[in-house]
Design an enzyme around this catalytic site. Structure first.
Site, PDB file in Angstrom:
ATOM      1  N   GLY A 254       3.557  -3.785  -3.739  1.00 18.64           N
ATOM      2  CA  GLY A 254       3.587  -4.059  -5.178  1.00 18.64           C
ATOM      3  C   GLY A 254       3.847  -2.764  -5.924  1.00 18.64           C
ATOM      4  NE  ARG A 255      -0.584   1.715  -5.532  1.00 16.04           N
ATOM      5  CZ  ARG A 255      -1.672   1.461  -6.248  1.00 16.04           C
ATOM      6  NH1 ARG A 255      -1.783   1.935  -7.456  1.00 16.04           N
ATOM      7  NH2 ARG A 255      -2.650   0.739  -5.733  1.00 16.04           N
TER       8      ARG A 255
ATOM      9  NE  ARG B 190      -3.808   2.552 -10.341  1.00 15.30           N
ATOM     10  CZ  ARG B 190      -3.693   3.835 -10.062  1.00 15.30           C
ATOM     11  NH1 ARG B 190      -3.207   4.673 -10.950  1.00 15.30           N
ATOM     12  NH2 ARG B 190      -4.059   4.286  -8.891  1.00 15.30           N
TER      13      ARG B 190
ATOM     14  CE1 TYR C 106      -9.520   1.242  -8.119  1.00 10.49           C
ATOM     15  CE2 TYR C 106      -7.479   1.475  -9.368  1.00 10.49           C
ATOM     16  CZ  TYR C 106      -8.329   0.714  -8.587  1.00 10.49           C
ATOM     17  OH  TYR C 106      -7.970  -0.561  -8.275  1.00 10.49           O
TER      18      TYR C 106
ATOM     19  CD  GLU D 129       1.110  -8.665   2.238  1.00 14.39           C
ATOM     20  OE1 GLU D 129       1.564  -9.804   2.424  1.00 14.39           O
ATOM     21  OE2 GLU D 129      -0.088  -8.377   2.385  1.00 14.39           O
TER      22      GLU D 129
ATOM     23  CB  CYS E 247     -17.632   0.258 -27.794  1.00 15.74           C
ATOM     24  SG  CYS E 247     -17.042   0.153 -29.483  1.00 15.74           S
TER      25      CYS E 247
ATOM     26  N   GLY F  64       0.778  -1.244   0.000  1.00 17.95           N
ATOM     27  CA  GLY F  64       0.000   0.000   0.000  1.00 17.95           C
ATOM     28  C   GLY F  64       0.801   1.281   0.000  1.00 17.95           C
TER      29      GLY F  64
HETATM   30  C1  LIG Z   1      -2.908  -5.555  -3.325  1.00 24.03           C
HETATM   31  C2  LIG Z   1      -2.224  -6.097  -2.149  1.00 24.03           C
HETATM   32  C3  LIG Z   1      -0.887  -5.764  -1.886  1.00 24.03           C
HETATM   33  C4  LIG Z   1      -0.102  -4.802  -2.718  1.00 24.03           C
HETATM   34  O1  LIG Z   1      -0.620  -3.531  -2.710  1.00 24.03           O
HETATM   35  P1  LIG Z   1       0.230  -2.321  -3.376  1.00 24.03           P
HETATM   36  O2  LIG Z   1      -0.708  -1.164  -3.306  1.00 24.03           O
HETATM   37  O3  LIG Z   1       0.497  -2.740  -4.775  1.00 24.03           O
HETATM   38  O4  LIG Z   1       1.456  -2.154  -2.578  1.00 24.03           O
HETATM   39  C5  LIG Z   1      -0.277  -6.362  -0.811  1.00 24.03           C
HETATM   40  N1  LIG Z   1      -0.938  -7.211  -0.009  1.00 24.03           N
HETATM   41  C6  LIG Z   1      -2.214  -7.547  -0.207  1.00 24.03           C
HETATM   42  C7  LIG Z   1      -2.886  -8.493   0.710  1.00 24.03           C
HETATM   43  C8  LIG Z   1      -2.917  -6.994  -1.284  1.00 24.03           C
HETATM   44  O5  LIG Z   1      -4.196  -7.321  -1.482  1.00 24.03           O
END
Ligand SMILES: *Cc1c(COP(=O)(O)O)cnc(C)c1O
Length: 421
Positions: free
Chosen positions: A274-275, A310, A314, A272, A341, A230
């Site tokens: 990702g972004r 995105r 959003y 954890e 479309c 997050g």
């Molecule tokens: C989506 C998600 C992440 C990664 O979120 P980012 O915004 O990409 O950092 C990590 N853990 C869980 C459980 C998620 O659902």
């Protein structure tokens, strides 16, 4: 100000599109590695620190292999994501399986791979026992409810479907302890795309307090806390990235007070994200197919929301540059669209760009996470290729573009011939 850069010159990009037709996503290996090292550097004080890359952000095994070589594990939440981690050579406790509403087959696969299972609900204890058995190490996901304000994407924790309540958490660990679990982790994730670093320090604070309390109540020892993902990225040029060192220092201070200072055993910090790992280091490159002037000015690309959802999903801002024209005044106000479309298939609305013409190359920034990954086939749209700019400067294809044959792969046209309508 977050600088919006692109790793190739205009000439290099034009040359590249002769070999790899647009649209495509391209990732920058050197920048991803540098960023991965910066994250680790902020937490060197914690011996067991580990980031489990959230596979859903960019489920490409080539990127995952790069991240594994930087010491990252994988955070998976579906069977195919588990298989992808296994194919990449990520195994055992390098995988954390954070799912919800979980099918039995996924728990079985996670157990078979020796992944750390992160339970989303107290009722999953029984379900896991029946389907895959109770492992020696287990993690539970906490939902702090009203204790914490949520943020825009994930919402208020008490409205979120994830995790155990506080009471369930204590009860859950008690049940797990009595079932013979020896090793414990604690997880929460309450933010998405959050740019306020203080939020993550606060999350760690809540988890440290819980570890202290539950350890004492139940006489169990926690090996790790996982503060989830997050961490946001500055999609808008005027935004600032999260100061990772400040987050690291903030969490360290709390750790020294509430864990080390309280005489609790060493606790590994896990994340954890990702972004923030790949997001700013991936771009969607597209070419202008058409210019259209009606009630508004439109720039129609050869990419569409199937390549990057995105903005449509959003209303998210993604910075757009026209590399060959960045020196020109940005006084052309237009909507940048795809060909799907649906009228929300727009990468930008009322965006000020330099004067754009048919044939111009356009770069959409911050598409390296939750970009290609969110692709879909609605309206017969096909997902684009993914390219990787290696550290050597060479560009390699790490996923080919889809073809109509991929789109039809789940249909049986032979059966159709024999089908009487
Ligand atoms: C989506 C998600 C992440 C990664 O979120 P980012 O915004 O990409 O950092 C990590 N853990 C869980 C459980 C998620 O659902």
């Amino acid at each position: 100000m977050a600088e919006k850069c692109f790793p190739l010159s205009v000439e290099q990009l034009e040359l590249l599109t002769r070999e790899f037709p647009t649209p495509f996503h391209i990732y920058d290996e050197a920048a991803i590695r540098k960023n991965a090292r910066a994250l680790k550097a902020a937490f060197t004080w914690n011996q067991g620190f580990k980031e489990y890359f959230a596979v859903k952000a960019a489920p490409n095994p080539f990127l995952m292999k790069i991240l594994k070589s930087e010491g990252f594990g994988a955070d998976c939440s579906s069977l195919p994501e588990l298989l992808l981690a296994a194919e990449t050579g990520i195994s055992g406790e390098e995988i954390i399986f954070t799912s919800n509403d979980t099918p039995a087959a996924e728990f079985k696969k996670a157990a078979e791979l020796g992944a750390i299972i992160n339970l989303d609900d107290i009722s999953h204890i029984d379900f896991l026992e029946r389907t895959a058995g109770i492992p020696e190490l287990i993690c539970c996901r906490y939902n702090p409810g009203r204790l914490k304000d949520g943020n825009v994407i994930i919402g208020h924790p008490e409205e979120a479907k994830y995790g155990f309540t506080r009471e369930q958490l204590v009860e859950g660990y008690r049940i797990l302890r009595d079932k013979g679990v020896k090793r414990f982790g604690l997880h929460t994730m309450v933010a998405s795309n959050e740019l306020n670093g203080g939020y993550f320090v606060e999350t760690a604070d809540i988890l440290f307090d819980l570890v202290a309390e539950i350890s004492k109540t139940l006489g169990i020892t926690f090996e790790f806390v996982n503060i989830g993902g997050g961490i946001g990225i500055p999609y808008q040029p005027e935004q600032e990235p999260v100061d990772l060192n400040a987050v690291g220092t903030g969490i360290r201070k709390l750790y020294e007070e509430k864990i080390a200072g309280a005489g609790l055993p060493a606790l590994d910090l896990r994340m954890e994200c990702g972004r923030m790992i790949t997001g700013p280091f991936g771009w969607l490159v597209s070419r202008v197919l058409h210019r259209k002037s009606t009630y508004k000015e439109y720039v129609g690309l050869d990419a569409c929301m199937a390549n990057l959802m995105r903005p449509a999903l959003y209303g998210a801002y993604h910075h757009i540059t026209v590399p060959a024209k960045e020196q020109l005044p940005h006084n052309f106000i237009c909507d940048v669209t795809g060909s799907l479309c649906e009228n929300n298939d727009k990468f930008a609305i009322d965006r000020a760009l330099p004067p754009v013409e048919t044939g111009d190359l356009v770069v959409i920034h911050d598409a390296g996470a939750h970009g290609h990954a969110m692709g879909f086939n609605y309206n017969g749209k096909l997902r684009s290729a993914e390219l990787l700019l290696r550290e050597t400067g060479k560009v390699v294809k790490i996923r080919r573009a889809e073809t109509p044959a991929d789109y039809f792969a789940t249909l049986d046209f032979e059966a159709l011939k024999n089908f009487d309508a």
